[in-house]
Design a protein around this motif. Sequence first.
Motif: not given
Length: 107
Positions: A97-104
């Motif tokens: 979820a953090r990686r997805a959030e960082d990717a927008g």
Amino acid sequence: MASRYRTQTPLSFRKQPALQILREMDLTVRQAAQRTGTPYYTLRNILYGGTRATTGQRAALVALTGRSVEELFDAGSLVPRRSSERCRCNRCTLERARRAEDAGVVL
């Protein structure tokens, strides 16, 4: 005396800011539960500070309200309950979820 073995911050047992935000949006807890796909009693317990929301429930409330997680919940409610949510490996839900959030990507 506090237990020296406590591994997580205790819940605050206070109403969460998300409850007021939902009221400002003219949504009841039942309507919010239907829109997020969360059982009514589960969402009610989360909003009234009885339990912590899972990563998926937090993401659903963020998507519904358009607010950040920090605006919706106080600090005691954001502490992860499971060790998998504290983990930094690539297999765990929170890290994905953090990686997805960082990717927008909106969850």
